[in-house]
Structures are given as C-alpha cells and as structure tokens.
Design a protein around this motif. Structure first.
Motif, PDB file in Angstrom:
ATOM      1  N   ALA A 288       0.833  -1.206   0.000  1.00  0.00           N
ATOM      2  CA  ALA A 288       0.000   0.000   0.000  1.00  0.00           C
ATOM      3  C   ALA A 288       0.868   1.256   0.000  1.00  0.00           C
ATOM      4  CB  ALA A 288      -0.892  -0.001   1.234  1.00  0.00           C
ATOM      5  N   PRO A 289       0.366   2.304  -0.645  1.00  0.00           N
ATOM      6  CA  PRO A 289       1.132   3.559  -0.620  1.00  0.00           C
ATOM      7  C   PRO A 289       1.134   4.192   0.773  1.00  0.00           C
ATOM      8  CG  PRO A 289      -0.930   3.841  -1.845  1.00  0.00           C
ATOM      9  CD  PRO A 289      -0.861   2.405  -1.443  1.00  0.00           C
ATOM     10  N   VAL A 290       2.277   4.761   1.148  1.00  0.00           N
ATOM     11  CA  VAL A 290       2.370   5.461   2.440  1.00  0.00           C
ATOM     12  C   VAL A 290       2.722   6.930   2.259  1.00  0.00           C
ATOM     13  CG1 VAL A 290       2.888   3.404   3.809  1.00  0.00           C
ATOM     14  CG2 VAL A 290       4.754   4.645   2.705  1.00  0.00           C
ATOM     15  N   ALA A 291       3.070   7.287   1.045  1.00  0.00           N
ATOM     16  CA  ALA A 291       3.343   8.695   0.753  1.00  0.00           C
ATOM     17  C   ALA A 291       3.339   8.897  -0.753  1.00  0.00           C
ATOM     18  CB  ALA A 291       4.697   9.112   1.320  1.00  0.00           C
ATOM     19  N   ILE A 292       3.017  10.125  -1.179  1.00  0.00           N
ATOM     20  CA  ILE A 292       3.142  10.484  -2.593  1.00  0.00           C
ATOM     21  C   ILE A 292       4.537  11.071  -2.741  1.00  0.00           C
ATOM     22  CG2 ILE A 292       2.182  11.801  -4.508  1.00  0.00           C
ATOM     23  CD1 ILE A 292      -0.407  12.066  -2.825  1.00  0.00           C
ATOM     24  N   ALA A 293       5.372  10.411  -3.519  1.00  0.00           N
ATOM     25  CA  ALA A 293       6.793  10.753  -3.570  1.00  0.00           C
ATOM     26  C   ALA A 293       7.020  12.236  -3.833  1.00  0.00           C
ATOM     27  CB  ALA A 293       7.489   9.921  -4.642  1.00  0.00           C
ATOM     28  N   GLY A 294       7.735  12.877  -2.908  1.00  0.00           N
ATOM     29  CA  GLY A 294       8.148  14.261  -3.101  1.00  0.00           C
ATOM     30  C   GLY A 294       7.058  15.280  -2.880  1.00  0.00           C
ATOM     31  N   ILE A 295       5.857  14.804  -2.520  1.00  0.00           N
ATOM     32  CA  ILE A 295       4.762  15.773  -2.407  1.00  0.00           C
ATOM     33  C   ILE A 295       4.198  15.822  -0.986  1.00  0.00           C
ATOM     34  CG2 ILE A 295       2.496  16.476  -3.274  1.00  0.00           C
ATOM     35  CD1 ILE A 295       3.342  15.232  -5.952  1.00  0.00           C
ATOM     36  N   MET A 296       3.665  14.685  -0.523  1.00  0.00           N
ATOM     37  CA  MET A 296       3.107  14.685   0.828  1.00  0.00           C
ATOM     38  C   MET A 296       3.002  13.268   1.355  1.00  0.00           C
ATOM     39  SD  MET A 296      -0.383  16.488   2.286  1.00  0.00           S
ATOM     40  CE  MET A 296       0.068  18.214   2.236  1.00  0.00           C
ATOM     41  N   GLY A 297       3.185  13.135   2.673  1.00  0.00           N
ATOM     42  CA  GLY A 297       3.082  11.829   3.315  1.00  0.00           C
ATOM     43  C   GLY A 297       1.633  11.403   3.453  1.00  0.00           C
ATOM     44  N   GLY A 298       1.467  10.095   3.768  1.00  0.00           N
ATOM     45  CA  GLY A 298       0.123   9.587   3.987  1.00  0.00           C
ATOM     46  C   GLY A 298      -0.227   9.623   5.460  1.00  0.00           C
ATOM     47  N   GLU A 299      -1.497   9.729   5.701  1.00  0.00           N
ATOM     48  CA  GLU A 299      -1.969   9.776   7.084  1.00  0.00           C
ATOM     49  C   GLU A 299      -1.669   8.441   7.790  1.00  0.00           C
ATOM     50  OE1 GLU A 299      -5.907  12.109   8.551  1.00  0.00           O
ATOM     51  OE2 GLU A 299      -6.199  10.064   7.799  1.00  0.00           O
ATOM     52  N   ASN A 300      -1.660   7.363   6.974  1.00  0.00           N
ATOM     53  CA  ASN A 300      -1.465   6.024   7.550  1.00  0.00           C
ATOM     54  C   ASN A 300      -0.101   5.817   8.198  1.00  0.00           C
ATOM     55  OD1 ASN A 300       0.000   5.999   5.198  1.00  0.00           O
ATOM     56  ND2 ASN A 300      -1.218   4.405   4.176  1.00  0.00           N
ATOM     57  N   SER A 301       0.875   6.676   7.859  1.00  0.00           N
ATOM     58  CA  SER A 301       2.211   6.486   8.443  1.00  0.00           C
ATOM     59  C   SER A 301       2.693   7.752   9.149  1.00  0.00           C
ATOM     60  CB  SER A 301       3.191   6.098   7.336  1.00  0.00           C
ATOM     61  OG  SER A 301       3.142   7.083   6.319  1.00  0.00           O
ATOM     62  N   GLU A 302       1.739   8.573   9.562  1.00  0.00           N
ATOM     63  CA  GLU A 302       2.045   9.860  10.187  1.00  0.00           C
ATOM     64  C   GLU A 302       2.715   9.674  11.558  1.00  0.00           C
ATOM     65  OE1 GLU A 302      -1.434  12.203  10.812  1.00  0.00           O
ATOM     66  OE2 GLU A 302      -0.311  14.016  11.307  1.00  0.00           O
ATOM     67  N   VAL A 303       3.672  10.558  11.841  1.00  0.00           N
ATOM     68  CA  VAL A 303       4.305  10.554  13.170  1.00  0.00           C
ATOM     69  C   VAL A 303       3.321  11.165  14.173  1.00  0.00           C
ATOM     70  CG1 VAL A 303       6.208  11.501  14.539  1.00  0.00           C
ATOM     71  CG2 VAL A 303       6.619  10.705  12.197  1.00  0.00           C
ATOM     72  N   THR A 304       3.054  10.419  15.264  1.00  0.00           N
ATOM     73  CA  THR A 304       2.130  10.916  16.289  1.00  0.00           C
ATOM     74  C   THR A 304       2.827  10.883  17.646  1.00  0.00           C
ATOM     75  OG1 THR A 304       1.297   8.735  16.865  1.00  0.00           O
ATOM     76  CG2 THR A 304       0.198   9.853  15.039  1.00  0.00           C
ATOM     77  N   ASP A 305       2.109  11.286  18.670  1.00  0.00           N
ATOM     78  CA  ASP A 305       2.688  11.281  20.017  1.00  0.00           C
ATOM     79  C   ASP A 305       3.077   9.865  20.441  1.00  0.00           C
ATOM     80  OD1 ASP A 305       2.439  13.944  20.169  1.00  0.00           O
ATOM     81  OD2 ASP A 305       0.583  13.957  21.368  1.00  0.00           O
ATOM     82  N   ALA A 306       2.440   8.888  19.813  1.00  0.00           N
ATOM     83  CA  ALA A 306       2.716   7.499  20.197  1.00  0.00           C
ATOM     84  C   ALA A 306       3.897   6.901  19.438  1.00  0.00           C
ATOM     85  CB  ALA A 306       1.476   6.649  19.928  1.00  0.00           C
ATOM     86  N   THR A 307       4.414   7.663  18.476  1.00  0.00           N
ATOM     87  CA  THR A 307       5.501   7.118  17.654  1.00  0.00           C
ATOM     88  C   THR A 307       6.754   6.858  18.482  1.00  0.00           C
ATOM     89  OG1 THR A 307       4.652   8.295  15.733  1.00  0.00           O
ATOM     90  CG2 THR A 307       6.957   7.587  15.637  1.00  0.00           C
ATOM     91  N   SER A 308       7.349   5.660  18.285  1.00  0.00           N
ATOM     92  CA  SER A 308       8.561   5.356  19.039  1.00  0.00           C
ATOM     93  C   SER A 308       9.761   5.173  18.131  1.00  0.00           C
ATOM     94  CB  SER A 308       8.348   4.092  19.876  1.00  0.00           C
ATOM     95  OG  SER A 308       8.029   3.016  19.026  1.00  0.00           O
ATOM     96  N   LEU A 309       9.508   4.923  16.865  1.00  0.00           N
ATOM     97  CA  LEU A 309      10.606   4.688  15.930  1.00  0.00           C
ATOM     98  C   LEU A 309      10.250   5.371  14.608  1.00  0.00           C
ATOM     99  CD1 LEU A 309      13.265   3.057  15.667  1.00  0.00           C
ATOM    100  CD2 LEU A 309      11.898   1.105  14.943  1.00  0.00           C
ATOM    101  N   ILE A 310      11.189   6.153  14.094  1.00  0.00           N
ATOM    102  CA  ILE A 310      10.885   6.837  12.831  1.00  0.00           C
ATOM    103  C   ILE A 310      11.864   6.450  11.725  1.00  0.00           C
ATOM    104  CG2 ILE A 310       9.760   8.851  13.864  1.00  0.00           C
ATOM    105  CD1 ILE A 310      12.376  10.425  13.279  1.00  0.00           C
TER     106      ILE A 310
END
Ligand SMILES: [Zn+2]
Lengths: 792, 340
Positions: A315-337
């Motif tokens: 599945a796509p997680v970002a549109i290359a060079g334009i914008m990231g997808g909501e499905n892989s967004e960094v949130t307060d719960a993110t532990s690894l990027i």
C-alpha cells in the motif's frame, strides 16, 4: 522565497547594511524583492518569570502577578487566562514599545499599579498566520527554562530582516539558506561557514534489521533512509522555532520541525514515517495502479499509474516528493521513525502535483530539481539535530540506494573566448578566481584554457556560455563596458508594405478615424449576433478562457460592433474607428498552420451615412493607387440588404461595405445607423500602385459635356458608369456623377443621373467633331443596353 | 466752340459733386466721355473750324478731357474707399466666437509606442520582421531551448489549437524563422501580438504585445548588447536616462539580463511610477544561447548575437501613466481621444 538574514549570517559574515547587501545580491543575480524587519518598532520587552499570582482586590476578572525580570521584580496586572505560576512570558515594562507603536507606562488598574504588560504574539508583531488560534489569543508562553530578563526582540529574532528573493528557474540550488549563503559568499568574496552533522563512526548496521528499501522506477535517482528512536515528542527549542517562523513555516513538534528546518537550511525535503505504522519491513518506491491515499492534510487522493509512490510493498504510504500519507504519520505514540531523504524526478513531481492540485514546500523544491548528492548530507544533518535537541537516539547504519549517480561535469574554458564574448579583458587567474568563488573546481595550466569541474549542486551549468555568465555576474554586469556594434553596416528599414500600412493609418487618422485595439478571440455566441451562418473554417482553441474567447476571429467586424456599442452606451455622440489586424481561418491543407489574413476594418456611427463611409473608402483606394473601384450591390447577411456592396478593383474582390442590418443593430445594441467596411489588407496593397508618379500637366484645354440620363431606378449607377468608360475611349479623361434625381419631373420608377464628362487630348484641342461621335455612341449603347435615354 | 468746351467741363464738374455712387459715376463718364457723350458730340463741330483754330481747340479739348478724367478718377477713388469702409464696417465679426469644429482621429497609444520604438531601431539599421501568431509549438518552444517538461508548455499557460500548434507566447518564433531563412548578419525587431492564458485584470491580458530584437553577426559581444540597449533607453526616455543590467535567466539566452532604466518621472529619486525604487524594469535580454543558434543552423563558433524583448503594453502604460491594462482594449473614445 523568504530568507532570514540572521540565519544567513550564521554562514556568511555579512557586514553590509541590509539594503546594500540586498542590492549586491540583486546585481549578482539573486533578485531581492523586499526587505522587511519582523517587528521593527518593538523595544524594551523582556522575558519575565511569573513568581506569584494573586487575585485583584477590586476586580474579579483581573489578577495581580509578581514577575521576575532578572534584575528586579515587578507587579503586573493582567486579565489573561492562560498565565500560570512559573510561566515565562514577554513583558513590556513601562517605557516599552509594542508592535503597533504604542509606548507603555505605569497604569492603574482599579487601585493597583501595573508596571508593564504581558504580550501576545500580535503585540510582539509576529506573523499571526503561523500560530494556532489558542496561542494567538492568549499571552505568548515561552518554553520552559527560558531565563528571565532577556531582551525578547533579540531572543525571538524580531529584529531579523526577512529578505524576499525571486529565484530564477535554473537555480534550484538557491532554494535554501545555504544556497543563498553560497551566492552571498561568492558575491561578497567571503568564506562560507560549515554546519555540524552526524559523523559518528558506527560499528553496526542495525537499520538493516528494521528496513529494506528498493526502487522499482527510474523516477527516483536516490533514496536515503536513516532511522531514529524517539525519546520524546515535544515542542522544538525556541531557536529552531524562531528560524522556522522567520522563514514562514509553522512550528509543529521537534521531529517535524527538524525535517522542515533541514529543508529550509539545505534545500532537501525530508519526510519522517512512523515505522510501526508502515506495518512492513520494507519500503518500495514505485508507481501503482488506481490506488487511493489519504494525505496528511486529511484528504483522499486518487492515484494513477503515472504517479510515483512510496509504498510498504503493497500500500502507498506517501506520494513521492509531495506529501506523506496519514497512515504512516508521526504521532505522540511514535517510538521509531524512518527519515526519508530522497531525490525524485522533477517532471514527475511537477506533473503529479499538478494532477492532484497539491503543491507543497517539498514539491516546489523537487519541481525545480534537487541535487542527488544532497540526500545523504541532509539525512546526516537532520540526524545530528534530532540527537542534539534530545528528540531521538540514532539507530546505527544508513540505507542509501543511489541508482543514478550524478556524473561530474568538466568544461574547458578558453580565456580569450570569454573575454571576447563578454567584451572584457581579464587575466586567466582573475577568471579562475571569480569561478572559484562560486565553488567551481578550477585548474589552471596558464595556457589560456581553464579546466572547470562543476559542483553537483550546479545542475544548470552545461556549456562554456553558462560559465561566461558566471564570470560576467561575478565581475559585475555593471562593469562590462558599453560598445557600439561593429561588423557590416546594415541599412534596415521598413518594407514597402510596412510603409503602406503606416501610411494608411495616417490617412485615416487625418480624416478623423480612431484606431482601435481589440483582442483576437471571439465565440459562436458572440458571432450569433451577426445573424449569419457561422463559417466552417473557424479556428477554435483547445483550452480557451471561457466560451466567449473560444475561437480566433475570422473577421474584424464583430469587435468593431462591440466597440461602437460600448461608445454609444457611453453617450459618445458619434465615432469613426478603424483597425488593421489579423484574422484567422482553418487551412484547407492538412499539416499546415492556419491562414492568417490581415484586414482593414472601418466603422462609423452618428451623423454619417453610407456615402460618407464610401467616400472615405474611395479616398483610401485613390491613395493606394487603385483606379475605378467598383461597388456592386451585395455582401454579407449582417448588412442591410438594400445598402450593401462588394468592393472590388481590377476584378479582385477587396471586401464589402454597408449599413448594419436592423436586426444586428438590435442584437448588438447599436445606434440605428451603423456603417462598416472590411477590406483585405494584402489585396488592397497588391491592387494598388503606391509609387506615385508625376504626370505632366495638360497643355490643351478640356471640353466638358453634361449628360442627364433617364433610366429605371433599379439599374445601379455602376452599370451606366461602365458604359460611359467603355465607349469614352482614351479622350474621356474623367466622369463625375453630380446629381441623382427622382421626382415629379420624370416618370415614376425612373431616376435621372447627371454626369459631367471631361474630354481631353494630349496633343491638341478637341472640337465638336471629335466629341460628338463619342457621345452619340455612348447614348446608343445606354439605350440598347439599359434602355436609358438622354433627358432633354 | 471754346466757350462750349469750357461750359461742358464746368457742367460736368458740377454734376460730379452730386455723385455719391459708383454706378452714377459710371453714368456720368458715359454721359460726357462715352462714344456718344457730350464731348464727342461737341468735337464733331471741329471740322467746321479753320486750320488756325483747329490745333488750339484740339489742345483745349484734350485739356478738358484730361481734367474731366482726373476728376472722375479722383471721385472714383473716394467712392471706392467709401464703399470698402462701408463693407468693413458691415463685416465686423465677433472673433471670440468658437471656431468651426474639425475632427481628427488618433492612432492607438500602443501603435504610437510601437512606432516610436521602431524608429529608434530602424535608425540603427534594424529591419522589421513578422511571423504567424498561430505557430508551431516547436518554433515557440523547442527551437528556443525551452525544456520539454517546462510548465510554459502546459495547457494552463499556453493556448493550443492542435497538439503541435499554439498561439505564440512570445514573438521569438519570428527570430527562429529569420535565423533559419536568412544568413547573418541579421538585425531585426519583431513587434507583434502574443498570447498567454492569463485571466484579464489591471496588469494581465491573454492577448498582449511584445517587441523582440535580434542581432547576429561575427564578433557580437555582451558589451555590444549593453551599448545598443543603453542607446535605445536614452532615445526612448531621454539623454539623462541610466540603465542597470541585472543577471537573470531565459532559456533563449546565456548570459541573460534584465534591464532597468532610471524612472523617467522622478529621475531616480523614487515616486509612484517606480514604486519608490527609482528604477523601472523595462526588458529582458541576453546573448543568444548556443543551442538556439545550432538549432537554427548558425555555427556558434563563427557567429554570436544578442536578443532582447519587451512588453509593449506595459511600456505604453508606463509612458502615458495608464493604470489599467483593460483600458487599452476597451476603445472608449473618451480614452482614445486623449492620445491625439
Ligand atoms: Zn519614479
């Protein structure tokens, strides 16, 4: 692009005042549009730590705060709701000036003196668009740990000068602080500062345990990934926020801010993914078919097969060079990027952004072209920053898929050629020095040829002429001399037809006609007012600006009617107009450009009649050297059926003239009597003999005969005219129709035309014996051909 | 006889005193001096006179005739003058009444600007080149070194008639045609109508006008470009005009520049016309890009050249202080008649 001068100064020691610096940048090719101080007026605003908050003795809505200003404590009364004990806030002490220029004093709030005021971002003069509503509405709370007693103007860079620069399309490398710093250093001949970067010698390649990257498209020359463990997601440090703000970017949190910071600083767009949301151990860069993705701005986007996507393999997680997808967004719960620092094909990003109607800071940079060499530098810079501000811990190892490495360009530059091409005379070492300032790797063997190695960030440099420009702008365009062209002398000048056009215009102006300027577009709807069948061979546009501009005009008349209608409604009592412009028709030959024909149009309204306009046309024809033009009843349907004529000369139809049809008058809102004439400009020119030759004045007198001819009133005068000329022979010098009579003296249905005929012979005086037979012959033919007779 | 002549004369002079019209004066002349006049009749008796008397009377008769003629002529002068005086008196007019209306038209201000620019360059040996407005995309873009993926080629920016035919977005295709069809040396200007897909407002129009210039010859240098355009600026805006060349970028040229001129209104101190900068941006220019020369069949190792282009609508607006581009295309007589 907005450039913070303070930030720039971290890289280049700029001593000039901002205006002189701006002028230098402009003159070396980076055009400075404006220079603005963030908040020019504020002064004497200090950081203060709230030590105590007590209720106001006389007012429920006010509180009395004791504030530590570093050197002393003050009492400040406030109505603000968002202050708390321990908060560090901007305090405008008495004597301070806030953004709108107001100077503060000690004021009395219901019996309690307040020695200053807490400030909101508006009172500090900061850009309101870059803050959330809640921050905007309260007192601005500075980050925890900010010392009291600091000058807020310095702390928040309110004294910074924001330089708005206009970059040319070829200078993708200038879309960053470092890019502008390089130009500034070169322009001012100063050294360029360095930035700190992650350079730890790593002992493992831990990242491989988490992630594998593959590129399945040639639209991604390079993809660099670095991974980091998140320690804490919080606001980024004030110094970072301030630089973002002064670059027009809204601070979000430490991770997002670092990606934006590095983009602004180095020009490399970065993206951070939440590793666990990827739900996969791999990143695959490829195009996909008919997918949908919800982007970070919360909108669902339709993806087609032309668009390059970052995917987790499925599945796509970002549109290359334009914008990231909501499905892989960094949130307060993110532990690894996963930190992405990649290079994408500029056309691909441009077309995708256009199709999606989604342009971002990142896409804008990719569209211009990002140096693939930058990817790794930016990843390491961001890593260093994330570690340094305590946001992350580094996962060892880096993934760098570099499938299309940039080739280093080498150009040899002939010193004589450069000097000659620009018109200067610099030595080899001077030219080498100018190019070195711009980070070109120059090797000189003192043989008149420099070997130049082009740095990878200068994707715009391909040929010696590009280097000549670099030399010229570093030398200063203003220092290049002004010289007069050598070479062959050239006569130049207008062609006869160009002269004729100017001449025609001058004649018309002298006769009271105004030249109009109308656009080349029309439309079926606009043409429908003419009550004519629309021609088959119109030239329609694929992408017009609206229906009313959807086809190229095939005639100038419609626009003239619009001009007359406008003037009539503006209460201009009369008007005479003309225009010489192109008209356009489909080319019957395939594979050829449409046909463009220049036409002359005349139009009048007000106190004129048909004959007034016809007289004007006759004058123009005479001026053109066209003798004996004919005006035969006929012409287009938008003309009055009884008052229209085809104009021709020497058997060639030049155009038409007439009164506008009453129906068309109604359609266009025209004055009742409107007259137009449209002629082909090139036919007009071709039929004429503009070279006016002198004709010797006659030596012998002319003989005049007046003939009044009675005939049916349906027969056009032109037919009589033709018979007169045909039978007049070479002694008939001229004909003038001086009277047209219908009335009680002659039978009904008949008219009388009175002609003055002028006879002359070059070599002798004519007598009756010469003229009488000619007149008799004329009368005979008039009788036989038109049943016309002499009126006694 | 002698007495008769004297009396005739006295009678005539007495009659003359009563004459106060030219007509009566003429009648008097006929009465006394005409073919059947009294003097002629009186002289018919001459034949009866003796040889001695004849010359005496003849002399007297001539004297009488002369005296009458002089008197008549004197009186005629007086009467002529009286008549003229009378006419002058009757013909007094109020010279302060308005004159009879004559109407002259005018060229459109854009044409006037174009004419002015043409004259400057024609004086420097340039010719005027023209070309189609509906043009092959390759002439409008490819031959001008515009990258294949450049946004100028997009449907949002350029009007298309067919996939490979556009409404030219600049007059540069004319330069391409001239370079391909003629051999250097070349000096041309190409004023004309161009199109871009901009909605109309106070400063934009989908239809506008440009004039470009092109010089190709051996040994043409960037300093020649500066010299030529400096001269142009001085001729257009006045001897005191200064210019400023700023580096810029165009696909067609390398090196490229934009030229500013000192504000003709304030002379460079700053005013509304120049938005307080003292300078007005007037044109783009540069040395013709070697790729363009090659594409047009000219060897960049032998020839070099420069090109420049300017917006005619904009220059017209600056020159006349017109604040809205739409006025140029509206053709309201109240506007047009200001440019006589
Ligand atoms: Zn000015």
């Amino acid at each position: 692009m907005l450039v913070s001068l303070n930030w720039l100064k971290e890289y280049v020691d700029i001593q000039l005042n901002p205006y002189d610096f701006g002028e230098c940048l402009t003159m070396s090719g980076t055009k400075v549009e404006t220079l603005t101080v963030v908040s020019e007026k504020v002064s004497n605003i200090l950081t203060g730590k709230i030590l105590k908050i007590e209720p106001h003795p006389n007012a429920d809505k006010l509180v009395v705060c004791t504030v530590d200003l570093g050197t002393d404590e003050r009492i400040i009364v406030t109505a603000a709701k968002n202050v708390f004990v321990g908060a560090v806030v901007p305090v405008a002490v008495d004597g301070a000036i806030i953004a709108d220029g107001t100077q503060l004093g000690v004021s009395d709030f219901r019996g309690v003196s307040s020695h200053g005021m807490f400030c909101s971002i508006e009172e500090l003069g900061m850009n309101l668009d870059l803050f959330s509503k809640e921050i905007m509405e309260g007192i601005y709370i500075l980050p925890n740990g900010t010392d009291p007693g600091l000058d807020v103007k310095k702390l928040l860079w309110l004294d910074d000068v924001i330089i708005d620069v206009e970059l040319t399309a070829n200078r993708a490398d200038c879309q960053s602080i470092v890019g502008i710093a390089k130009e500034s250093a070169a322009t001012l001949n100063l050294s360029l500062g360095a930035f700190e970067s992650y350079n730890k010698v790593e002992s493992t390649n831990e990242i491989k345990e988490y992630l594998n990257v593959t590129i399945e498209s040639d639209l991604c020359p390079r993809y660099v990934a670095k991974m980091l463990k998140v320690k804490k997601i919080e606001a980024s440090p004030l110094w970072m926020q301030v630089k973002l703000l002064n670059s027009g970017v809204r601070p979000i949190n430490n991770i997002v801010d670092v990606t934006n910071y590095v983009m602004l600083e180095l020009g490399q767009p970065l993206h951070a993914f939440d590793y666990h949301s990827l739900d996969s151990k791999k990143i695959v860069i490829k195009t996909t078919k008919n997918e949908k993705i919800v982007t970070l701005d919360n909108k669902e986007r339709d993806i087609d097969a032309s668009m390059l996507m970052i995917t987790n393999g499925t599945a796509p997680v970002a549109i290359a060079g334009i914008m990231g997808g909501e499905n892989s967004e960094v949130t307060d719960a993110t532990s690894l990027i996963v930190l992405e620092s990649a290079c994408f094909n500029k056309s691909s990003v441009r077309l995708t952004a256009k199709k999606l109607g989604l342009r971002t800071e990142a896409s804008a940079r990719f569209e211009k072209g990002v140096d693939p060499e930058l990817a790794i530098a930016a990843a390491l810079r961001a890593t260093w920053l994330l570690e340094a501000i305590g946001a992350c811990e580094v996962v060892e190892g880096v993934i760098d898929v570099y499938q299309q490495p940039v080739a280093i360009k080498k150009i040899s530059l002939d010193i004589n050629w450069v000097n000659h091409f620009i018109g200067i005379s610099l030595s080899e070492s001077e030219i080498a020095a100018l190019l070195s300032r711009l980070f070109f790797n120059v090797s000189s063997e003192n043989n008149g040829i420099l070997q130049i190695e082009v740095p990878s960030f200068r994707q715009d440099i391909d040929a010696r002429e590009d280097l000549a420009e670099e030399v010229a702008r570093m030398f200063g365009y203003d220092n290049i001399p002004s010289t007069i062209m050598g070479g062959e002398t050239m006569i130049g000048g207008k062609t006869p037809v160009q002269k004729y056009e100017d001449d025609l215009k001058n004649v018309l102006v002298g006769q009271g006609y105004f030249e109009t300027l109308t656009t080349s577009f029309t439309s079926k709807r606009r043409l429908s007012g003419l009550n004519c069948a629309t021609p088959e061979d119109l030239v329609p546009l694929v992408n017009p600006l609206g229906e009313e501009n959807s086809i190229m005009r095939h005639s100038l008349i419609g626009h003239q009617l619009e001009v007359i209608s406008l003037n009539y409604h503006q209460k201009n009592p009369f008007g005479h107009f003309f225009e010489i412009s192109n008209t356009y028709r489909k080319n019957p030959k395939l594979g050829e450009l449409p046909i463009e024909e220049k036409k002359l149009v005349l139009s009048t309204y007000g106190n004129d009649d048909y004959f007034e306009l016809k007289g004007m046309v006759e004058l123009l024809l005479a001026h053109t050297g066209i003798e004996n033009p004919s005006f035969i009843s006929g012409g287009s349907e938008f003309l009055h059926p009884g008052r229209k004529a085809i104009v021709s000369a020497n058997g060639i139809i030049l155009g038409e003239i007439g009164e506008i049809h009453p129906l068309v008058v109604k359609n266009y809102g025209l004055p009742k009597r409107t007259y137009v004439c449209e002629l082909s400009f090139s036919d007009l020119y071709d039929c004429g003999s503009m070279g006016q030759k002198f004709v010797e004045l006659p030596k012998f007198p002319a003989s005049n005969r007046d003939l009044a001819i009675q005939l049916k009133d349906t027969i056009p005068a032109a037919e009589v005219d033709a018979i007169l000329r045909k039978n007049g022979g070479n002694i008939l010098e001229s004909i003038e129709l001086f009277d047209v009579y219908t009335g009680s003296q002659i039978p009904e249905g008949y008219k009388s035309l009175a002609y003055a005929l002028n006879f002359r012979h070059q070599d002798r005086t004519l007598n009756d014996d010469d003229i009488n037979p000619v007149v008799e012959q004329i009368l005979a033919e008039l009788k036989s051909a038109l049943n016309a007779q002499l009126r006694e | 006889m002698e007495l008769e002549l004297i009396q005739l004369k006295d009678r005539c002079l007495a009659d003359l005193k009563d004459v106060c019209e030219l007509k009566a004066l003429d009648n008097l002349r006929i009465k006394y001096l005409g073919k059947k006049g009294e003097l002629t009749i009186a002289l018919k008796g001459m034949g009866k006179l003796s040889k001695e008397e004849r010359p005496v009377i003849g002399k007297l008769a001539n004297e009488v005739r002369e005296e009458i003629e002089n008197a008549l002529s004197l009186q005629k002068q007086i009467l002529d003058k009286e008549e003229i005086d009378m006419r002058i008196k009757e013909e007094v007019i109020d010279v302060s009444l308005p004159g009879k209306k004559h109407f002259s038209g005018s060229l459109h201000p854009l044409t006037t600007t174009i004419n002015e620019l043409k004259e400057i360059f024609l004086g420097m040996g340039f010719s005027i080149a023209e070309g189609p407005e509906i043009e092959w995309a390759k002439y409008n873009f490819d031959y001008l070194n515009v990258p294949l993926d450049h946004s100028a080629r997009d449907l949002q920016d350029t009007f298309y008639y067919e996939d490979d035919i556009v409404l030219r977005t600049q007059t540069s295709p004319v330069q391409v045609r001239v370079m391909q069809e003629q051999k250097p040396p070349l000096r041309i200007i190409s004023p004309g109508r161009v199109y871009r897909s901009d909605e109309i407002d106070a400063t934009h129009s989908p239809v506008f006008h440009q004039m470009e210039g092109l010089v190709i010859d051996k040994d043409i240098t960037m300093s020649d470009l500066k010299g030529t355009l400096n001269m142009f600026a001085k001729k257009l805006f006045g001897e005191q005009t200064k210019t400023k060349f700023r580096p810029h970028q165009f696909y067609f040229t390398e090196p490229s520049a934009e030229m500013d001129v000192t504000c003709f209104k304030c002379g460079g101190v700053g005013c509304k016309v120049c938005s307080n900068t003292g300078w007005i941006e007037i044109l783009g220019c540069g040395m013709v890009h070697p790729n363009v020369l090659k594409l047009c069949g000219i060897d960049p190792d032998v020839y070099s050249g420069f090109a420049f282009g300017m917006g005619l609508d904009r220059i017209t607006m600056i020159k006349y202080g017109i604040n809205d581009l739409r006025l140029l295309f509206e053709n309201d007589l109240r506007f047009l008649s200001q440019f006589k």
